[in-house]
Write a protein that holds these residues in place. Structure first.
Motif, short mmCIF file in Angstrom:
data_model
loop_
_atom_site.label_atom_id
_atom_site.label_comp_id
_atom_site.label_asym_id
_atom_site.label_seq_id
_atom_site.Cartn_x
_atom_site.Cartn_y
_atom_site.Cartn_z
N ASN A 174 8.49 -1.34 0.56
CA ASN A 174 9.63 -2.25 0.66
C ASN A 174 10.30 -2.13 2.03
O ASN A 174 10.76 -3.13 2.60
CB ASN A 174 10.63 -1.96 -0.45
CG ASN A 174 10.12 -2.35 -1.82
OD1 ASN A 174 9.28 -3.24 -1.94
ND2 ASN A 174 10.61 -1.70 -2.86
N LEU A 175 10.36 -0.91 2.55
CA LEU A 175 10.93 -0.70 3.88
C LEU A 175 10.12 -1.44 4.94
O LEU A 175 10.68 -2.11 5.82
CB LEU A 175 10.99 0.79 4.20
CG LEU A 175 11.39 1.16 5.63
CD1 LEU A 175 12.82 0.72 5.92
CD2 LEU A 175 11.23 2.66 5.86
N GLY A 231 -4.34 -7.21 5.43
CA GLY A 231 -4.78 -6.02 4.72
C GLY A 231 -6.26 -5.79 4.95
O GLY A 231 -7.07 -6.69 4.78
N LEU A 232 -6.61 -4.56 5.33
CA LEU A 232 -8.01 -4.19 5.56
C LEU A 232 -8.39 -3.15 4.52
O LEU A 232 -7.83 -2.04 4.51
CB LEU A 232 -8.19 -3.64 6.98
CG LEU A 232 -9.61 -3.31 7.43
CD1 LEU A 232 -10.50 -4.56 7.40
CD2 LEU A 232 -9.60 -2.71 8.83
N VAL A 233 -9.32 -3.50 3.63
CA VAL A 233 -9.66 -2.62 2.51
C VAL A 233 -11.15 -2.28 2.52
O VAL A 233 -11.96 -2.96 3.16
CB VAL A 233 -9.28 -3.27 1.16
CG1 VAL A 233 -7.80 -3.58 1.11
CG2 VAL A 233 -10.09 -4.54 0.90
N GLY A 234 -11.48 -1.24 1.77
CA GLY A 234 -12.86 -0.81 1.65
C GLY A 234 -12.92 0.65 1.24
O GLY A 234 -11.91 1.36 1.21
N GLU A 235 -14.12 1.12 0.90
CA GLU A 235 -14.30 2.52 0.51
C GLU A 235 -14.01 3.45 1.68
O GLU A 235 -14.03 3.05 2.84
CB GLU A 235 -15.75 2.75 0.05
CG GLU A 235 -16.13 2.05 -1.23
CD GLU A 235 -17.62 2.16 -1.50
OE1 GLU A 235 -17.99 2.90 -2.43
OE2 GLU A 235 -18.40 1.51 -0.79
N LYS A 262 -2.39 -6.10 -2.22
CA LYS A 262 -2.04 -7.41 -2.79
C LYS A 262 -0.55 -7.67 -2.65
O LYS A 262 -0.13 -8.81 -2.41
CB LYS A 262 -2.45 -7.46 -4.26
CG LYS A 262 -2.18 -8.82 -4.90
CD LYS A 262 -2.65 -8.89 -6.34
CE LYS A 262 -2.37 -10.27 -6.91
NZ LYS A 262 -2.78 -10.39 -8.33
N HIS A 263 0.25 -6.64 -2.78
CA HIS A 263 1.70 -6.80 -2.72
C HIS A 263 2.19 -7.14 -1.32
O HIS A 263 3.06 -7.98 -1.15
CB HIS A 263 2.38 -5.51 -3.21
CG HIS A 263 3.87 -5.54 -3.11
ND1 HIS A 263 4.67 -6.23 -4.00
CD2 HIS A 263 4.73 -4.99 -2.20
CE1 HIS A 263 5.93 -6.09 -3.66
NE2 HIS A 263 6.00 -5.35 -2.56
#
Length: 341
Positions: free
Chosen positions: A205-206, A43-47, A229-230
């Motif tokens: 989910n897919l 996962g790549l996150v940020g503003e 997170k999921h």
């Protein structure tokens, strides 16, 4: 290791004047090191504007990098005596890139823009197979129908056009198109942000089911920490073109070590009326990537910043347990996580 990024940079020139001379560079991706293991989801996150999308497209060579290496473990390009071959996507020639397209695909954020309104669903899913010569005639049609079934659509949808579907169904078509060439790596660029919340859960989910079924590896780009997170195995936090923290998902959410990660977590709304809101308000605005601050790029907005942060850029250090952080005081700060579930 399926993918390894080394010192990747993407600078966009800024031109002014009649002669359009270069007066500076927007540092969208600035000296990034990263890796993705086979079968995992990073996962790549940020503003918004931190460089996430540019990062994903540069890895796929949809945008040519300024410098750096993107090392990919290719099966299609392996020789007769090899099970795989390491290829630098950033330096690959057009012929090599075409072969790599079979192994590296993308799911775009807005399916309405990424699907050609003049092509039926069948034609859109057949096009990659035609370009790469993978199937023809009834074999191609059967594969298209099986792809539609795999993403939860009906085989007879093959004759319809994109405008005849809902947003969630169009995104399923986009996912089917990404699967058409049987890739190893899929870059999912905010694939659920344009969808209703109830549809988001179905698409997430897919994606998880397809990952298990086809042995896929994801780079999942998003600004929604709950979704990340999921679905994610590991998470990398990006700020102003740089990765500032990276760790296993549970480790990152239980034990954040960078002040920016703490601020991102505090901004997530918690569905509990008795929960005490403690959102952290960052000082000032996001600095311009055209002229990033000296030292630590986050220091103008950081409440923990000290003199060293203004002058010296922190190293991306390993704190143990594969938890990497770019902060001078990562080992001494006590940051508070947020229970998102």
């Amino acid at each position: 290791m399926l993918l390894e990024v080394k010192q990747l940079r993407k600078y966009f020139p800024v031109r002014k004047g009649i002669l359009k001379r270069v007066v500076g560079y927007v540092k969208a991706v600035d000296d990034v090191d990263m890796y993705i293991k086979k079968g995992e989801t990073l996962g790549l996150v940020g503003e918004s504007g931190c460089g996430k999308t540019t990062m994903g497209r540069t890895i796929l060579h949809l945008i040519k990098p300024t410098s750096g290496a993107v090392l990919f473990r290719s099966k299609k390009l392996a020789g007769s005596n090899e099970s795989y071959k390491i290829v630098d996507v950033a330096a690959a020639e057009p012929k090599i890139l075409k072969s790599l397209r079979q192994e590296m695909q993308i799911i775009f954020q807005d399916p309405s823009d990424s699907l050609n309104p003049r092509l039926t669903v069948g034609a859109a899913l057949s096009e990659p197979m035609l370009i790469h010569g993978l199937a023809s005639g009834s074999e191609r049609d059967n594969r298209v129908r099986s792809l539609l079934e795999a993403v939860g659509l009906k085989p007879d949808h093959i004759r319809r056009y994109p405008h005849e579907f809902s947003g969630g169904q169009r995104q399923r078509i986009g996912i089917a198109r990404a699967l058409a060439l049987d890739p190893q790596l899929i870059v999912a660029d905010e694939p659920v942000s344009a969808l209703d919340v109830s549809i988001q859960a179905q698409v997430i989910n897919l994606l998880e089911d397809l990952q298990e079924k086809f042995n896929l590896t994801y780079l999942f780009i998003s600004h929604d920490l709950c979704v990340v997170k999921h679905i994610s195995t590991r998470v990398a936090v990006m700020y102003l073109g740089k990765i500032v923290e990276s760790a296993e998902t549970d480790e990152l959410f239980i034990n954040p070590k960078h002040p920016y990660t703490e601020a991102l977590m505090s901004a997530v709304p918690v569905p509990d009326p008795d929960y005490e809101d403690r959102q952290i308000t960052l000082r000032g605005d996001v600095p311009s990537p055209l002229a990033p601050p000296s030292g630590c790029a986050f220091h103008p907005r950081c409440s923990y910043a000290q003199k060293i942060c203004n002058n010296e850029a922190p190293q991306f250090q390993d704190l143990g347990n594969r938890h990497f952080v770019s902060c001078h005081f990562a080992e001494t700060l006590t940051l508070k996580p947020v229970d998102l579930f």
